[in-house]
Write a protein that holds these residues in place. Sequence first.
Motif, PDB file in Angstrom:
ATOM      1  N   PRO A   2       0.813  -1.221   0.000  1.00 20.18           N
ATOM      2  CA  PRO A   2       0.000   0.000   0.000  1.00 20.18           C
ATOM      3  C   PRO A   2       0.849   1.276   0.000  1.00 20.18           C
ATOM      4  O   PRO A   2       0.429   2.288  -0.549  1.00 20.18           O
ATOM      5  CB  PRO A   2      -0.827  -0.107   1.278  1.00 20.18           C
ATOM      6  N   VAL A   3       2.038   1.212   0.607  1.00 21.43           N
ATOM      7  CA  VAL A   3       2.875   2.412   0.661  1.00 21.43           C
ATOM      8  C   VAL A   3       3.236   2.871  -0.754  1.00 21.43           C
ATOM      9  O   VAL A   3       3.185   4.061  -1.064  1.00 21.43           O
ATOM     10  CB  VAL A   3       4.145   2.154   1.502  1.00 21.43           C
ATOM     11  N   ILE A   4       3.544   1.915  -1.620  1.00 19.09           N
ATOM     12  CA  ILE A   4       3.926   2.286  -2.989  1.00 19.09           C
ATOM     13  C   ILE A   4       2.763   2.959  -3.716  1.00 19.09           C
ATOM     14  O   ILE A   4       2.953   3.933  -4.439  1.00 19.09           O
ATOM     15  CB  ILE A   4       4.411   1.035  -3.749  1.00 19.09           C
ATOM     16  N   THR A   5       1.560   2.455  -3.477  1.00 17.35           N
ATOM     17  CA  THR A   5       0.401   3.069  -4.104  1.00 17.35           C
ATOM     18  C   THR A   5       0.276   4.538  -3.714  1.00 17.35           C
ATOM     19  O   THR A   5       0.141   5.423  -4.560  1.00 17.35           O
ATOM     20  CB  THR A   5      -0.887   2.333  -3.662  1.00 17.35           C
ATOM     21  N   VAL A   6       0.309   4.786  -2.405  1.00 18.23           N
ATOM     22  CA  VAL A   6       0.163   6.156  -1.924  1.00 18.23           C
ATOM     23  C   VAL A   6       1.326   7.013  -2.408  1.00 18.23           C
ATOM     24  O   VAL A   6       1.146   8.167  -2.796  1.00 18.23           O
ATOM     25  CB  VAL A   6       0.068   6.155  -0.384  1.00 18.23           C
ATOM     26  N   LEU A   7       2.505   6.416  -2.409  1.00 19.31           N
ATOM     27  CA  LEU A   7       3.699   7.121  -2.866  1.00 19.31           C
ATOM     28  C   LEU A   7       3.505   7.642  -4.285  1.00 19.31           C
ATOM     29  O   LEU A   7       3.795   8.802  -4.584  1.00 19.31           O
ATOM     30  CB  LEU A   7       4.872   6.138  -2.839  1.00 19.31           C
ATOM     31  N   GLY A   8       2.994   6.792  -5.155  1.00 21.56           N
ATOM     32  CA  GLY A   8       2.800   7.186  -6.542  1.00 21.56           C
ATOM     33  C   GLY A   8       1.770   8.292  -6.670  1.00 21.56           C
ATOM     34  O   GLY A   8       1.992   9.302  -7.352  1.00 21.56           O
ATOM     35  N   LEU A   9       0.639   8.110  -5.974  1.00 23.27           N
ATOM     36  CA  LEU A   9      -0.406   9.127  -6.042  1.00 23.27           C
ATOM     37  C   LEU A   9       0.117  10.462  -5.540  1.00 23.27           C
ATOM     38  O   LEU A   9      -0.148  11.512  -6.109  1.00 23.27           O
ATOM     39  CB  LEU A   9      -1.605   8.691  -5.189  1.00 23.27           C
ATOM     40  N   GLN A  10       0.898  10.409  -4.457  1.00 24.27           N
ATOM     41  CA  GLN A  10       1.406  11.639  -3.871  1.00 24.27           C
ATOM     42  C   GLN A  10       2.430  12.299  -4.777  1.00 24.27           C
ATOM     43  O   GLN A  10       2.454  13.525  -4.890  1.00 24.27           O
ATOM     44  CB  GLN A  10       2.022  11.350  -2.505  1.00 24.27           C
ATOM     45  N   LEU A  11       3.259  11.490  -5.433  1.00 26.49           N
ATOM     46  CA  LEU A  11       4.242  12.074  -6.346  1.00 26.49           C
ATOM     47  C   LEU A  11       3.505  12.830  -7.445  1.00 26.49           C
ATOM     48  O   LEU A  11       3.926  13.915  -7.852  1.00 26.49           O
ATOM     49  CB  LEU A  11       5.126  10.968  -6.936  1.00 26.49           C
ATOM     50  N   GLY A  12       2.389  12.267  -7.890  1.00 21.24           N
ATOM     51  CA  GLY A  12       1.571  12.953  -8.882  1.00 21.24           C
ATOM     52  C   GLY A  12       1.093  14.299  -8.370  1.00 21.24           C
ATOM     53  O   GLY A  12       1.214  15.319  -9.054  1.00 21.24           O
TER      54      GLY A  12
END
Lengths: 418, 329
Positions: B253-263
């Motif tokens: 889940p961390v990677i998912t949030v990481l990607g969304l946040q980078l966006g």
Amino acid sequence: MLEDRAGSEDAPDGSGADTTTADPILEVRNLSTQFFTAEGQVNAVESVSFDVYDGEIFGIVGESGSGKSVTALSILDLVESPGRVTAGEIWYRNPDLADDMRDSHPEAVEGEYVDTRRVPTGVRRSLRGPTFSMIFQDPMSSFNPSITVGEQLAEAIEVQRRARANPRSTRSRTQGYGLGRFLTDSLLPSRSYVSAESRERATGLLDQVGIPDSAERAAEYPNQFSGGMLQRAMVAQALAGEPDVLIADEPTTALDVTIQAQILDLLADLQDEEDMSVIMITHDLGVIARMCDRVGVMYAGEIAERGSLTDVFDRPVHPYTEGLLESIPDPDDPAPRLQPIEGNVPSLIDSEMGNRCYFADRCPKAMDECVAEKPAEVDTAGSAEHRVRCVLAEREYDPTRALSGTEEDREREASADD
Amino acid sequence: MALGRFVLKRALQGIVVVWGVVTVVFGLRFITPGNPISVIAPLDASPETRQAIARELGLNDPLYVQYLDYLLGLLQGDMGYSYISNTQASAQVFARLPATLELAVVATIVAVVISIPLGVLSATRRNEPADYGATLFSLAGISTPNFWLGIMLVLVFAVQLEIFKTSGRGPGFVSALSMLVTQGSAAGLLSWLSYITLPALALGTYFTALITRLTRSGMLDELGSAYVKAVRAKGLPETLVRYKHALRNTLVPVITVLGLQLGTLIGGAVITEAVFDWPGLGTLVITSITARDWPILQGSLVVIGVGFVLINIAVDTLYAYVNPQVVYE
């Protein structure tokens, strides 16, 4: 330090009643495990004692919530907060370990036995694998979903290999394997924590438990396995450390009936081949009858009745054991209605337990003395090992002294008397 | 190959999403008040001049013609000309993109490097002082508005202590790095650090706090799960239990949030960029809004949209890599 189990070689084949003449591999004494919850202190396991002999299958049977699994976890020291093993001794026969511990922890050593509860945590952890290992109920949730099955088996083997390389140091497993080492090992593909030998052995173990195409299956993830195959893999994983005592906690409960029989056969074969002892935990008396040499019936955190299979199945004394036996269908005589035991296992909260028989409220033969004082565990008819925690061991049921109950209770008493 | 097909499929979906973004961005101009001609033409321009400008911009054409013109232009990399400077909009937008990417990536790296170890520490020392400290930090980090944090950082570290620069970008990472390689001088890198540290902290703090929380709760879940008990029963050392088994699954889940946040960092660093006068897309968006410079604004939004889509494809691919239960379909 541990792989050389000299003690097990001169022990006789421990099955049936003659086991009493040999020294047990494991002696559990007055083991108590409590959970400290917001609702109060829960006595999940209360003063449980039993022995396990070399090469035998000892059964623990009971309803859900009777403390079977917590007993198993307590032996492996895997009880987690808010639970804690609060009392008791777990004597494990291992002359080498006893020699190692004699000077540093004299209180934990007695002859060839070591009390695993009183050795340091690191030593206790080092016993997981080569001394005790465990098969869990649900194979699907007991494997890490994101690591291949082969890798998970291989790391269990690797940990024992590394321990053997440094037999004198109980700290050896963590040495050379800190966080930094782990990071370099994971980032550099050329390096790996798990050696090629361990991987090969993992494939060999998968073969041994009857998984076809073991090399290919080893590279698959748990979700690619069927439940039965994964339980076989779990059995293989439990064998990785060549354990003295294998604890099987409801190993077939999550499986199809057809697969259950296969797993039980596999366990019986392996127990024979590896000459290990097995503690079989189940709620299924059929499994006990099929697999075990001796059995303990657990109720509300205590062993209510114990003895050889004949003692418990043919001459049960405790009304709970009778109730369990009546609640399984008899294929030869399917006509009579099953007799379930009314009610549920008590909550086990300390303040609500009291000095009385814990089964009295559900017992069709409860008498006034059952709630006056907690019955002690006493010898009873049958083999020398047949012991029961019930007043009926020493006197006949007397309906005039019956504990006043509901209408149904009395009806049930009447039918039980027939 | 399954992975290749997966990426191709996601790319096709991404094209559809980008097309939608372009359409919305194009449509925005017609529902917002203000007339481009007034922006371009001098106040005293004659009606003939205004007509000439409208013709030149194609404003007299039917809407669908304007739309198709814009789409065709975009496909050729032509975002139109700035109403203000009359230069290529795409040139301006792409000139700003490296600064924004640089800030977003550095902020993400700062966040990841701090938050994941902190979250693990917090979970493994549950209800100990370290855990309380980490929890307090993440609560503060999530509650602090980043423009205020940016101003405070500037006040303390740039104005009072004079360790870092108050605003601007300095040399940029690429030129700082080439300076290090070609001249063997670390001065460029140091100068780069003195500019980027404060905006990266301001931008990354919320992100750090969020990931710390996520890692902590994920680790607690994983450490309480059945397989962790089984791993411990095998006799594995606690280091392996934590980092090889539990952390790996926590990262899904961390990677998912990481990607969304980078966006969101790429698009949403507007306020932080404004506080630090960082020459990125955020400041460009703000100036183009105030100037009603539609080609620049539209171009920036399209680039941000494309960035979002690309990051999501990358995250989904990575996600499938760490979680074998995900099948590339």
